[in-house]
Motif scaffolding. Structure first.
Motif, short mmCIF file in Angstrom:
data_model
loop_
_atom_site.label_atom_id
_atom_site.label_comp_id
_atom_site.label_asym_id
_atom_site.label_seq_id
_atom_site.Cartn_x
_atom_site.Cartn_y
_atom_site.Cartn_z
N LYS A 184 -5.89 -6.55 -0.64
CA LYS A 184 -6.59 -6.58 0.63
C LYS A 184 -6.88 -8.03 1.04
O LYS A 184 -7.01 -8.91 0.20
N GLU A 193 -7.35 6.89 2.47
CA GLU A 193 -6.84 6.05 3.57
C GLU A 193 -7.91 5.86 4.63
O GLU A 193 -8.67 6.75 4.93
N CYS A 211 -12.80 -6.90 2.78
CA CYS A 211 -11.82 -6.21 1.94
C CYS A 211 -12.28 -4.80 1.57
O CYS A 211 -11.81 -4.22 0.59
N THR A 212 -13.20 -4.25 2.36
CA THR A 212 -13.74 -2.92 2.07
C THR A 212 -12.65 -1.85 2.16
O THR A 212 -11.81 -1.87 3.06
N CYS A 213 -12.65 -0.94 1.22
CA CYS A 213 -11.73 0.20 1.24
C CYS A 213 -12.52 1.49 1.06
O CYS A 213 -13.64 1.49 0.55
N LYS A 214 -11.94 2.59 1.49
CA LYS A 214 -12.60 3.89 1.39
C LYS A 214 -12.18 4.58 0.09
O LYS A 214 -11.00 4.66 -0.23
N THR A 215 -13.18 5.08 -0.65
CA THR A 215 -12.91 5.81 -1.88
C THR A 215 -13.67 7.13 -1.86
O THR A 215 -14.50 7.38 -0.99
N ASN A 270 -17.53 3.65 0.48
CA ASN A 270 -16.86 2.38 0.68
C ASN A 270 -17.06 1.45 -0.51
O ASN A 270 -18.17 1.35 -1.06
N ASP A 294 0.82 -1.22 0.00
CA ASP A 294 0.00 0.00 0.00
C ASP A 294 0.85 1.26 0.00
O ASP A 294 0.55 2.23 -0.71
N ILE A 335 -8.69 6.47 -4.10
CA ILE A 335 -8.54 5.76 -2.84
C ILE A 335 -8.27 6.74 -1.70
O ILE A 335 -7.42 7.63 -1.81
N SER A 367 -13.02 -4.48 -2.39
CA SER A 367 -11.89 -4.73 -3.30
C SER A 367 -12.13 -5.93 -4.19
O SER A 367 -11.68 -5.97 -5.34
N LEU A 371 -5.38 -3.27 -5.52
CA LEU A 371 -5.26 -3.40 -4.07
C LEU A 371 -5.08 -4.86 -3.65
O LEU A 371 -5.71 -5.76 -4.20
#
Length: 232
Positions: free
Chosen positions: A195, A232, A207-211, A215, A172, A230, A218, A193
């Protein structure tokens, strides 16, 4: 179920697993692999290394699941579910830089093949970042690309931004730094990613990511995102 055709140690803890499965896949997608019963609980998400003839996976032994994978012999069976996730764009590209760190190099073998099939005279710079005692590049030497290797330190120390499209996969922090520098140099960057994924189909949300658009999963909306999206 798939059968193992080869399971070759190519460098330190890196293995190339070849199976007898044949199917249409897109570069950047992944499969969930499992060669055990109840433990470990979760299957392992592994990127596609090649799918030109049979499905092949380049993986690093980092835990119990991948350790079991590394012990598979020719003829052994394993469960292979997929393909999952979105893919890299491969058409209408004249030049591109690909940047892989560690096992993040895995998706680029099949991607490079597809880029060359679909774009005549494409100019590809392929950067590999690895530890001093590694030789992951051995898995890519048959590809006709501008191969640039950084052993130890930071891949950004040698990364050039003359090509205005960058695809990257790896740690990352590496992708974060590449995205920042790419934006400063007016480059478009896409990140894949890595994840932890529990199911591969978007149900478990592990595997959720913030965009910028909220959310995202991935495994479902990703693993490939525009770098600047993306958060953090």
């Amino acid at each position: 179920m798939a059968k193992v055709l080869e399971n070759i140690k190519i460098d330190n803890n890196y293995y190339l697993l070849k199976t007898d499965l044949k199917m249409d896949v897109l570069p950047g997608q992944f499969f969930m692999l499992r060669a055990w019963g109840n433990y470990p609980t979760l299957s392992r998400p592994i990127s596609i290394y090649d799918a030109s003839n049979t499905l092949e996976f380049l993986y690093e032994v980092v835990g119990e699941g991948t350790k079991i994978l590394s012990q598979l012999k020719v003829g052994d069976e394993l469960k292979v579910e997929g393909p999952y996730g979105n893919s890299f764009k491969t058409k209408d590209i004249k030049e591109i830089s690909l940047v892989g760190g560690g096992v993040g190099v895995a998706p680029f073998y099949y991607l490079i093949k597809k880029l060359k099939e679909e774009n005549e005279n494409i100019d590809i710079d392929f950067y590999i970042g690895e530890r001093e005692n590694q030789e992951i590049e051995n898995a890519f030497l048959d590809l006709d690309v501008n191969l640039k290797i950084k052993k130890g330190g930071f891949i950004t120390d040698i990364l050039e931004f003359d090509k205005k499209l960058i695809y990257t996969c790896g740690p990352d922090i590496m992708m974060k730094n590449i995205t920042k520098l790419a934006q400063e140099n007016n480059c478009e960057v896409y990140v894949s990613l890595d994840k932890r994924m529990g199911c591969g189909v978007g149900a478990c949300l592990s595997c959720t990511c913030k965009t910028k658009d909220g959310n995202k999963r991935s495994c479902k909306e990703g693993p490939i995102f525009k770098g600047g999206d993306i958060i953090e």
